[in-house]
Design a protein around this motif. Structure first.
Motif, mmCIF file in Angstrom:
data_model
loop_
_atom_site.group_PDB
_atom_site.id
_atom_site.type_symbol
_atom_site.label_atom_id
_atom_site.label_comp_id
_atom_site.label_asym_id
_atom_site.label_seq_id
_atom_site.Cartn_x
_atom_site.Cartn_y
_atom_site.Cartn_z
ATOM 1 N N PRO A 30 16.028 -34.007 -39.531
ATOM 2 C CA PRO A 30 16.387 -32.643 -39.127
ATOM 3 C C PRO A 30 17.707 -32.607 -38.364
ATOM 4 C CG PRO A 30 14.632 -33.502 -37.740
ATOM 5 C CD PRO A 30 14.866 -34.511 -38.829
ATOM 6 N N ALA A 31 18.375 -31.489 -38.471
ATOM 7 C CA ALA A 31 19.647 -31.323 -37.776
ATOM 8 C C ALA A 31 19.408 -31.269 -36.268
ATOM 9 C CB ALA A 31 20.328 -30.035 -38.239
ATOM 10 N N ALA A 32 20.351 -31.774 -35.521
ATOM 11 C CA ALA A 32 20.230 -31.779 -34.061
ATOM 12 C C ALA A 32 20.383 -30.359 -33.529
ATOM 13 C CB ALA A 32 21.288 -32.685 -33.458
ATOM 14 N N ARG A 33 19.689 -30.067 -32.429
ATOM 15 C CA ARG A 33 19.810 -28.760 -31.793
ATOM 16 C C ARG A 33 20.307 -28.968 -30.373
ATOM 17 N NH1 ARG A 33 15.191 -28.019 -28.608
ATOM 18 N NH2 ARG A 33 13.568 -29.479 -29.134
ATOM 19 N N PRO A 34 20.938 -27.989 -29.785
ATOM 20 C CA PRO A 34 21.435 -28.143 -28.423
ATOM 21 C C PRO A 34 20.305 -28.451 -27.447
ATOM 22 C CG PRO A 34 22.285 -26.132 -29.441
ATOM 23 C CD PRO A 34 21.259 -26.704 -30.373
ATOM 24 N N ALA A 35 20.633 -29.228 -26.424
ATOM 25 C CA ALA A 35 19.638 -29.602 -25.416
ATOM 26 C C ALA A 35 19.107 -28.362 -24.715
ATOM 27 C CB ALA A 35 20.259 -30.552 -24.397
ATOM 28 N N GLY A 36 17.809 -28.321 -24.524
ATOM 29 C CA GLY A 36 17.196 -27.202 -23.820
ATOM 30 C C GLY A 36 16.889 -26.007 -24.701
ATOM 31 N N GLU A 37 17.366 -25.998 -25.937
ATOM 32 C CA GLU A 37 17.117 -24.893 -26.856
ATOM 33 C C GLU A 37 15.736 -25.073 -27.479
ATOM 34 O OE1 GLU A 37 17.969 -21.349 -28.687
ATOM 35 O OE2 GLU A 37 19.181 -22.384 -27.205
ATOM 36 N N PRO A 38 14.844 -24.091 -27.352
ATOM 37 C CA PRO A 38 13.489 -24.255 -27.870
ATOM 38 C C PRO A 38 13.455 -24.257 -29.388
ATOM 39 C CG PRO A 38 13.798 -22.037 -27.082
ATOM 40 C CD PRO A 38 15.046 -22.802 -26.733
ATOM 41 N N VAL A 39 12.466 -24.926 -29.942
ATOM 42 C CA VAL A 39 12.239 -24.890 -31.371
ATOM 43 C C VAL A 39 11.624 -23.535 -31.679
ATOM 44 C CG1 VAL A 39 10.987 -25.963 -33.259
ATOM 45 C CG2 VAL A 39 11.844 -27.372 -31.386
ATOM 46 N N VAL A 40 12.144 -22.827 -32.691
ATOM 47 C CA VAL A 40 11.695 -21.467 -32.984
ATOM 48 C C VAL A 40 10.201 -21.450 -33.278
ATOM 49 C CG1 VAL A 40 11.942 -19.537 -34.576
ATOM 50 C CG2 VAL A 40 13.956 -20.753 -33.769
ATOM 51 N N ASP A 41 9.680 -22.460 -33.979
ATOM 52 C CA ASP A 41 8.273 -22.502 -34.332
ATOM 53 C C ASP A 41 7.373 -22.670 -33.112
ATOM 54 O OD1 ASP A 41 9.034 -24.438 -37.292
ATOM 55 O OD2 ASP A 41 9.030 -22.284 -36.971
ATOM 56 N N ALA A 42 7.921 -23.073 -31.982
ATOM 57 C CA ALA A 42 7.117 -23.348 -30.793
ATOM 58 C C ALA A 42 6.908 -22.103 -29.928
ATOM 59 C CB ALA A 42 7.774 -24.444 -29.966
ATOM 60 N N ARG A 43 7.415 -20.970 -30.331
ATOM 61 C CA ARG A 43 7.246 -19.750 -29.548
ATOM 62 C C ARG A 43 5.931 -19.089 -29.910
ATOM 63 N NH1 ARG A 43 13.068 -17.152 -28.696
ATOM 64 N NH2 ARG A 43 14.246 -19.078 -28.800
ATOM 65 N N TYR A 44 5.242 -18.586 -28.890
ATOM 66 C CA TYR A 44 3.972 -17.909 -29.103
ATOM 67 C C TYR A 44 4.108 -16.473 -28.614
ATOM 68 C CZ TYR A 44 2.177 -22.725 -29.126
ATOM 69 O OH TYR A 44 1.961 -24.045 -29.378
ATOM 70 N N SER A 45 3.803 -15.509 -29.459
ATOM 71 C CA SER A 45 3.750 -14.109 -29.038
ATOM 72 C C SER A 45 2.301 -13.681 -29.039
ATOM 73 C CB SER A 45 4.549 -13.223 -29.992
ATOM 74 O OG SER A 45 5.921 -13.486 -29.855
ATOM 75 N N GLY A 46 1.916 -12.955 -27.990
ATOM 76 C CA GLY A 46 0.532 -12.523 -27.923
ATOM 77 C C GLY A 46 0.301 -11.544 -26.791
ATOM 78 N N THR A 47 -0.961 -11.203 -26.603
ATOM 79 C CA THR A 47 -1.374 -10.220 -25.609
ATOM 80 C C THR A 47 -2.081 -10.915 -24.455
ATOM 81 O OG1 THR A 47 -1.695 -8.659 -27.408
ATOM 82 C CG2 THR A 47 -2.662 -8.084 -25.288
ATOM 83 N N VAL A 48 -1.710 -10.535 -23.238
ATOM 84 C CA VAL A 48 -2.350 -11.106 -22.054
ATOM 85 C C VAL A 48 -3.804 -10.642 -22.025
ATOM 86 C CG1 VAL A 48 -2.370 -11.152 -19.529
ATOM 87 C CG2 VAL A 48 -0.190 -11.187 -20.756
#
Length: 126
Positions: A18-36
């Motif tokens: 995989p291509a390198a990503r900038p340090a500290g930049e989250p992986v898009v797939d690792a984001r979770y959207s939801g309801t508290v």
């Protein structure tokens, strides 16, 4: 010929990584959207006082009383794939739509304090 193939095969596999990503930049797939779903106030244990261990048993007795514990929020968030737990100083109410973005090196579904950022989101469904 077989030897050459065995040597070149691992090199070809490494080149297609995989291509390198900038340090500290989250992986898009690792984001979770939801309801508290639930909000709890929890106490975070403060750091030990420097040098308290030198006092031995007396330090073990005094140490917990000298720590500066702080309160924070722990959230249970319902996502399309299940529930996750994350801690944050940001305040959200039950029913708020949030996005949980894990920091580098953190893995869920349970995130300790400072392992994920929690922000308001408009991406909740339903």
């Amino acid at each position: 010929m077989r030897f050459a193939c065995l040597v070149l095969l691992p090199l070809a596999a490494c080149a297609s990584g995989p291509a390198a990503r900038p340090a500290g930049e989250p992986v898009v797939d690792a984001r979770y959207s939801g309801t508290v779903q639930k909000v709890m106030r929890v106490v975070r244990q403060g750091a030990d006082v420097p040098g308290i261990k030198v006092l031995g048993k007396v330090g073990n007795l005094l140490g917990p009383h000298l720590r500066r514990n702080t309160e924070t929020h722990q959230y249970v968030v319902r996502t399309p794939t299940g529930q996750i737990i994350a801690q944050s100083d940001n305040e959200f109410a039950v029913g708020d739509c949030v996005q949980v973005v894990p920091r580098e090196q953190a893995s869920g579904p349970a995130f300790r304090y400072d392992e994920a950022d929690i922000t308001r989101s408009e991406r909740c469904s339903g």
